[in-house]
Design an enzyme around this catalytic site. Structure first.
Site, short mmCIF file in Angstrom:
data_model
loop_
_atom_site.label_atom_id
_atom_site.label_comp_id
_atom_site.label_asym_id
_atom_site.label_seq_id
_atom_site.Cartn_x
_atom_site.Cartn_y
_atom_site.Cartn_z
N ASN A 1 -3.71 -13.99 7.33
CA ASN A 1 -4.29 -13.32 6.16
C ASN A 1 -3.86 -13.97 4.85
OD1 ASN A 1 -5.74 -11.33 7.54
ND2 ASN A 1 -3.93 -10.06 7.79
N HIS A 2 -4.79 -13.99 3.91
CA HIS A 2 -4.53 -14.45 2.54
C HIS A 2 -4.63 -13.26 1.60
CE1 HIS A 2 -5.74 -18.96 3.21
NE2 HIS A 2 -5.11 -18.46 4.26
N LYS A 3 -4.01 -13.37 0.45
CA LYS A 3 -4.12 -12.34 -0.58
C LYS A 3 -5.58 -12.24 -1.05
CE LYS A 3 -1.70 -11.00 -4.86
NZ LYS A 3 -2.76 -11.07 -5.87
N THR B 1 -8.52 -16.90 -3.22
CA THR B 1 -7.72 -16.59 -2.03
C THR B 1 -6.91 -17.79 -1.56
OG1 THR B 1 -9.55 -17.24 -0.56
CG2 THR B 1 -9.45 -14.91 -1.23
N PRO C 1 -2.72 -8.54 3.18
CA PRO C 1 -3.31 -7.60 4.15
C PRO C 1 -2.48 -7.60 5.43
CG PRO C 1 -4.96 -9.12 3.26
CD PRO C 1 -3.62 -9.63 2.83
#
Length: 211
Positions: free
Chosen positions: A83-85, A91, A112
């Site tokens: 997951n990335h911000k 992102t 996330p």
């Protein structure tokens, strides 16, 4: 006395190393596999862990797979480390490259996090399926080949597609409730062996009355 395959045997089908009871080969403590669950892969059935992606120890999420599951070749589990911000304009993970870019390193709570990925018992996952982070797959579910599973799969349902969607329920609600209460996969292996014909049939009353 041994009933059926030995759950401690990496390759329970002699001369056919394509099938592997992966509980005996997984070393990552954050991957938990139940007895008799197998991975089918002619390339390297023992190296199931290569299919668990972005599973970084500092994230701490776990992949939990129950007993008597059948995992086809190329099944992938995408874990939370992928997951990335998401809440900024970009992102892109600038911070992982350092050299001044670490100043935008997100806090853990900004990423996330979907929790553990949990696969129930007696689940069949088809060829090259991808399971996304935090997905919960119920007991007795079937997932069609090349599906991308982005949401939870209820027990004894069939899902398929990209994104995977409900296709049908395998049995009526009352039968499913009984199956989950019986939980035959938790019986001792002698009882399972004595009652195999009932386990693979559709006579719920006979299964209820197994001894």
């Amino acid at each position: 006395m041994l009933y059926g395959a030995d759950p401690k045997d990496k390759h329970p089908m002699k001369g056919f190393e394509q099938i592997c009871f992966i509980k005996n080969t997984v070393s990552n403590p954050n991957i938990i596999i139940g007895d008799y669950t197998y991975y089918d892969d002619p390339e390297d059935s023992e190296d199931f862990e290569r299919n668990v992606l972005y599973h970084f120890p500092f994230v701490g999420d776990r992949l939990i797979i129950g007993k008597f599951c059948a995992l086809a070749r190329g099944v992938k589990f995408i874990m939370n480390g992928a997951n990335h911000k998401l809440d900024g304009f970009s992102t892109y993970p600038f911070e992982i490259f350092g050299n001044g870019w670490e100043k935008v390193d997100p806090q853990p709570e900004e990423l996330p996090y979907k929790g553990n990925t949990v696969i129930g018992n007696d689940v069949w996952i088809g060829y090259e399926t991808a399971i996304m982070p935090g997905v919960q797959v119920g007991d007795g579910a079937i997932i069609a080949a090349k599906s991308v599973v982005v949401s939870d799969v209820p027990s004894y349902t069939i899902f398929g597609g990209n994104p995977a969607k409900f296709i049908r329920q395998r049995f009526d609600d009352e039968v499913i409730r009984s199956l989950l209460e019986i939980a035959w996969w938790n019986w001792d292996i002698g009882k399972i062996t004595r009652n195999l014909e009932k386990i693979v049939s559709t006579d719920i009353e006979a299964l209820i009355n197994c001894e």
